[in-house]
Write a protein that holds these residues in place. Structure first.
Motif, PDB file in Angstrom:
ATOM      1  N   UNK A  27      -3.633   4.923   0.826  1.00  0.00           N
ATOM      2  CA  UNK A  27      -2.304   4.376   1.105  1.00  0.00           C
ATOM      3  C   UNK A  27      -1.443   4.296  -0.143  1.00  0.00           C
ATOM      4  N   UNK A  28      -2.069   4.066  -1.270  1.00  0.00           N
ATOM      5  CA  UNK A  28      -1.309   3.903  -2.512  1.00  0.00           C
ATOM      6  C   UNK A  28      -0.731   5.215  -3.016  1.00  0.00           C
ATOM      7  N   UNK A  29      -1.489   6.305  -2.857  1.00  0.00           N
ATOM      8  CA  UNK A  29      -1.101   7.551  -3.508  1.00  0.00           C
ATOM      9  C   UNK A  29      -0.651   8.662  -2.558  1.00  0.00           C
ATOM     10  N   UNK A  58      -5.626   9.272  12.332  1.00  0.00           N
ATOM     11  CA  UNK A  58      -4.647   8.301  11.842  1.00  0.00           C
ATOM     12  C   UNK A  58      -4.792   7.982  10.367  1.00  0.00           C
ATOM     13  N   UNK A  59      -5.980   8.204   9.772  1.00  0.00           N
ATOM     14  CA  UNK A  59      -6.153   7.838   8.371  1.00  0.00           C
ATOM     15  C   UNK A  59      -5.941   6.350   8.178  1.00  0.00           C
ATOM     16  N   UNK A  60      -5.034   5.993   7.294  1.00  0.00           N
ATOM     17  CA  UNK A  60      -4.739   4.579   7.034  1.00  0.00           C
ATOM     18  C   UNK A  60      -3.569   4.076   7.861  1.00  0.00           C
ATOM     19  N   UNK A  61      -3.206   4.814   8.915  1.00  0.00           N
ATOM     20  CA  UNK A  61      -2.182   4.336   9.844  1.00  0.00           C
ATOM     21  C   UNK A  61      -0.755   4.592   9.404  1.00  0.00           C
ATOM     22  N   UNK A  86     -11.393   4.362   6.620  1.00  0.00           N
ATOM     23  CA  UNK A  86      -9.975   4.635   6.875  1.00  0.00           C
ATOM     24  C   UNK A  86      -9.438   3.692   7.945  1.00  0.00           C
ATOM     25  N   UNK A  87     -10.187   3.500   9.009  1.00  0.00           N
ATOM     26  CA  UNK A  87      -9.738   2.609  10.083  1.00  0.00           C
ATOM     27  C   UNK A  87      -9.655   1.164   9.607  1.00  0.00           C
ATOM     28  N   UNK A  88     -10.577   0.762   8.755  1.00  0.00           N
ATOM     29  CA  UNK A  88     -10.500  -0.589   8.194  1.00  0.00           C
ATOM     30  C   UNK A  88      -9.228  -0.759   7.374  1.00  0.00           C
ATOM     31  N   UNK A  89      -8.878   0.277   6.611  1.00  0.00           N
ATOM     32  CA  UNK A  89      -7.653   0.231   5.824  1.00  0.00           C
ATOM     33  C   UNK A  89      -6.431   0.217   6.740  1.00  0.00           C
ATOM     34  N   UNK A  94      -1.706  -2.394   9.210  1.00  0.00           N
ATOM     35  CA  UNK A  94      -0.903  -2.501  10.430  1.00  0.00           C
ATOM     36  C   UNK A  94      -0.834  -3.916  10.988  1.00  0.00           C
ATOM     37  N   UNK A  95      -1.885  -4.688  10.838  1.00  0.00           N
ATOM     38  CA  UNK A  95      -1.915  -6.015  11.465  1.00  0.00           C
ATOM     39  C   UNK A  95      -0.711  -6.879  11.099  1.00  0.00           C
ATOM     40  N   UNK A  96      -0.276  -6.913   9.834  1.00  0.00           N
ATOM     41  CA  UNK A  96       0.863  -7.781   9.503  1.00  0.00           C
ATOM     42  C   UNK A  96       2.192  -7.340  10.116  1.00  0.00           C
TER      43      UNK A  96
END
Length: 289
Positions: A27-29, A58-61, A86-89, A94-96
Motif C-alpha cells: 500500500x505504501x509504494x 484485490x491485493x490491499x484493496x 494481502x487480505x489482512x492489509x 478498508x474498515x475505517x
C-alpha cells in the motif's frame, strides 16, 4: 461491517506466497487507482440502488478504497485474493472508510471463485460491477470471464485495468535498473516463487471479444509519476520480478547497488514515469446472461 472469513478452496501451489512478503509495503509504494478511473467505474453503477462490487485480485484493496471515495452509496464489497497477508492489509485499510458498506474478504483464486452463501435472512447478492486491477495476467482469463458471466447481474459491467510496471516502462533509467536486476537474477523476468514470468498468450481485448463480455470500450488515462530512489526501491520489494525473497542473502547488496545507480540517474531530481492507466469496460450485449 465485515463478514467473518469463510472457508476457501485449495490454492494452486506457490500462489499464496507470491506476494505475501510484500503485503506490508504494498500500500505504501504501489500507485493507487487514479481518481478519474474511479469516477468512471462509479458512473457504471451510480444510479443503482445498493450497488455491489466484486473485486478480483484485490491485493490491499486499492480498487474498493478508490470506489468508496467516488461512490459513497456503495453497499456491498466482496474482495477476492489468494494471499492472506494481502487480505489482512485490505481489511485494515478498508474498515475505517466502509461506513454502511459491508465487506467480505475471500481467500481464493479468481479462477475457482464462487459467491458466498448469504447470511440467514439476507438475499443473495449479484455483482453489479466486477473489477480486476493489475491482476488479470495472473489468472486464467477465459475461466474468470465465464465465471463472471455466470454470477453477474444482467446489466453488470466488467472492468479490467492496468498500467504496466517499472519493468515494462521504457526509459533510460528503467532499462539500467532492469539490467541490474537481471545481473543478479538472470536474463528472464521472474514471477516470484513461480519461476519465470509467462507472457500472456493473447491480448486481454481478444479474450473479451471471444467471451460473453464482447461489448468493450477502452478508456486511457495518461499519468505522470515522479519517483525517488527510495520509492523505487520500496516498489521493487512489492513486485514479483524483484521482491526481496528472490535475492535471498544478496538483497542488501542489490539494494545498495540499485540505490547508487538510481541516485546517479536522478541527479538530485526525480525519476519520471509517463504511464497510461487503461480501463477496459466490458458488458454483455443486450445484458444477456
Amino acid at each position: 461491517m465485515t463478514y467473518p472469513d469463510e472457508p476457501f478452496p485449495s490454492l494452486p501451489a506457490g500462489k499464496e506466497e507470491l506476494f505475501a512478503a510484500a503485503a506490508a509495503e504494498y500500500d505504501r509504494y504501489r500507485p493507487g487507482v487514479p481518481a478519474e478511473a474511479a469516477e468512471l467505474l462509479a458512473d457504471t453503477v451510480r444510479d443503482l440502488p445498493d450497488p455491489t462490487l466484486l473485486d478480483l485480485g484485490t491485493g490491499t484493496g486499492q480498487v474498493p478504497r478508490a470506489l468508496l471515495k467516488a461512490l459513497p452509496s456503495l453497499a456491498y464489497i466482496e474482495a477476492v485474493d489468494w494471499s492472506r497477508p494481502m487480505l489482512d492489509q485490505a481489511r485494515a485499510a478498508l474498515t475505517p472508510v466502509l461506513g454502511d458498506c459491508t465487506l467480505s474478504l475471500i481467500q481464493t483464486s479468481a479462477d475457482i471463485y464462487a459467491p458466498l452463501a448469504p447470511l440467514p435472512g439476507e438475499e443473495r447478492r449479484t455483482p453489479d460491477l466486477i473489477t480486476c486491477c493489475r491482476a488479470y495476467h495472473w489468472m486464467s482469463g477465459p475461466d474468470v470471464l465465464a465465471m463472471a458471466h455466470r454470477i453477474a447481474a444482467p446489466q453488470a459491467t466488467l472492468a479490467i485495468m492496468g498500467d504496466g510496471s517499472l519493468w515494462t516502462y521504457e526509459a533510460d533509467w528503467t532499462q539500467a535498473l532492469r539490467d541490474l536486476i537481471q545481473r543478479y537474477l538472470g536474463p528472464g523476468r521472474r514471477a516470484g516463487v513461480l519461476g519465470d514470468y509467462p507472457k500472456p498468450v493473447r491480448p486481454f481485448q481478444e479474450e473479451l471479444a471471444d467471451s460473453a463480455w464482447s461489448d468493450v470500450a477502452e478508456h486511457p488515462f495518461p499519468i505522470t509519476r515522479s519517483w525517488t530512489p527510495e520509492t523505487v526501491l520500496g516498489y521493487l520489494r512489492t513486485t514479483s520480478f524483484a521482491g526481496a525473497e528472490l535475492f535471498a542473502e544478496r538483497h542488501a547488496a542489490f539494494e545498495e547497488e540499485a540505490r547508487a545507480l538510481l541516485d546517479e540517474l536522478a541527479d538530485g531530481g526525480s525519476l519520471l514515469e509517463e504511464a497510461v492507466f487503461t480501463v477496459l469496460l466490458a458488458r454483455r450485449p443486450g445484458g444477456a446472461r
